[in-house]
Design a protein around this motif. Sequence first.
Motif, PDB file in Angstrom:
ATOM      1  N   ARG A 118      58.712 -84.726  -0.245  1.00 19.86           N
ATOM      2  CA  ARG A 118      60.110 -84.759  -0.694  1.00 19.86           C
ATOM      3  C   ARG A 118      60.344 -83.740  -1.804  1.00 19.86           C
ATOM      4  O   ARG A 118      61.381 -83.069  -1.828  1.00 19.86           O
ATOM      5  N   LEU A 119      59.392 -83.612  -2.727  1.00 19.53           N
ATOM      6  CA  LEU A 119      59.522 -82.622  -3.791  1.00 19.53           C
ATOM      7  C   LEU A 119      59.544 -81.202  -3.217  1.00 19.53           C
ATOM      8  O   LEU A 119      60.336 -80.360  -3.654  1.00 19.53           O
ATOM      9  N   LYS A 120      58.688 -80.939  -2.233  1.00 17.19           N
ATOM     10  CA  LYS A 120      58.681 -79.620  -1.591  1.00 17.19           C
ATOM     11  C   LYS A 120      60.013 -79.362  -0.903  1.00 17.19           C
ATOM     12  O   LYS A 120      60.570 -78.269  -0.995  1.00 17.19           O
ATOM     13  N   GLN A 121      60.521 -80.376  -0.217  1.00 16.33           N
ATOM     14  CA  GLN A 121      61.801 -80.240   0.484  1.00 16.33           C
ATOM     15  C   GLN A 121      62.930 -79.997  -0.517  1.00 16.33           C
ATOM     16  O   GLN A 121      63.787 -79.130  -0.299  1.00 16.33           O
ATOM     17  N   ALA A 122      62.926 -80.742  -1.623  1.00 15.49           N
ATOM     18  CA  ALA A 122      63.960 -80.564  -2.646  1.00 15.49           C
ATOM     19  C   ALA A 122      63.871 -79.165  -3.260  1.00 15.49           C
ATOM     20  O   ALA A 122      64.900 -78.526  -3.499  1.00 15.49           O
ATOM     21  N   GLU A 132      65.313 -76.687  -0.754  1.00 14.37           N
ATOM     22  CA  GLU A 132      66.775 -76.799  -0.722  1.00 14.37           C
ATOM     23  C   GLU A 132      67.396 -76.153  -1.958  1.00 14.37           C
ATOM     24  O   GLU A 132      68.412 -75.458  -1.858  1.00 14.37           O
ATOM     25  N   ALA A 133      66.784 -76.366  -3.112  1.00 14.51           N
ATOM     26  CA  ALA A 133      67.307 -75.784  -4.354  1.00 14.51           C
ATOM     27  C   ALA A 133      67.209 -74.260  -4.311  1.00 14.51           C
ATOM     28  O   ALA A 133      68.150 -73.564  -4.725  1.00 14.51           O
ATOM     29  N   GLU A 134      66.100 -73.727  -3.810  1.00 18.32           N
ATOM     30  CA  GLU A 134      65.954 -72.279  -3.704  1.00 18.32           C
ATOM     31  C   GLU A 134      66.976 -71.697  -2.733  1.00 18.32           C
ATOM     32  O   GLU A 134      67.557 -70.642  -2.995  1.00 18.32           O
ATOM     33  N   LYS A 135      67.200 -72.397  -1.634  1.00 20.77           N
ATOM     34  CA  LYS A 135      68.184 -71.943  -0.645  1.00 20.77           C
ATOM     35  C   LYS A 135      69.584 -71.936  -1.257  1.00 20.77           C
ATOM     36  O   LYS A 135      70.349 -70.975  -1.105  1.00 20.77           O
TER      37      LYS A 135
END
Length: 110
Positions: free
Chosen positions: A34-38, A41-44
């Motif tokens: 979840r942290l990797k996904q977040a 998403e934040a970088e995108k």
Amino acid sequence: MDPFKGQGGIQMLLTAEQEAQHIVNNARNLRTQRLKQAKEEAEKEAAQYKSHMEEEYQKSISENTGSSGSNVKKLEEETEAKIKNLKKSTSKVTSEVVDMLLKYVTNIKT
């Protein structure tokens, strides 16, 4: 007391501890995912915001450049008009100025 009964209890505790360790490991793995996904998403989102702001900046630059180009053209036209007026004025007065200078140069004071 039955010696096998005590070992059965220990075995149950070991099994329960292993199950708890699996649950904790699964929770850690899910949290890491979840942290990797977040982060992705934040970088995108940051990249989208940056590109949007860059587009706005380029748009404002092109608008300002276009208007300054028209301002330069307008100033050039005004300058040309003023130069023409000055030349016209000097051509009217040139003969008078030459006559006046000749009069003062040729007159000799005694």
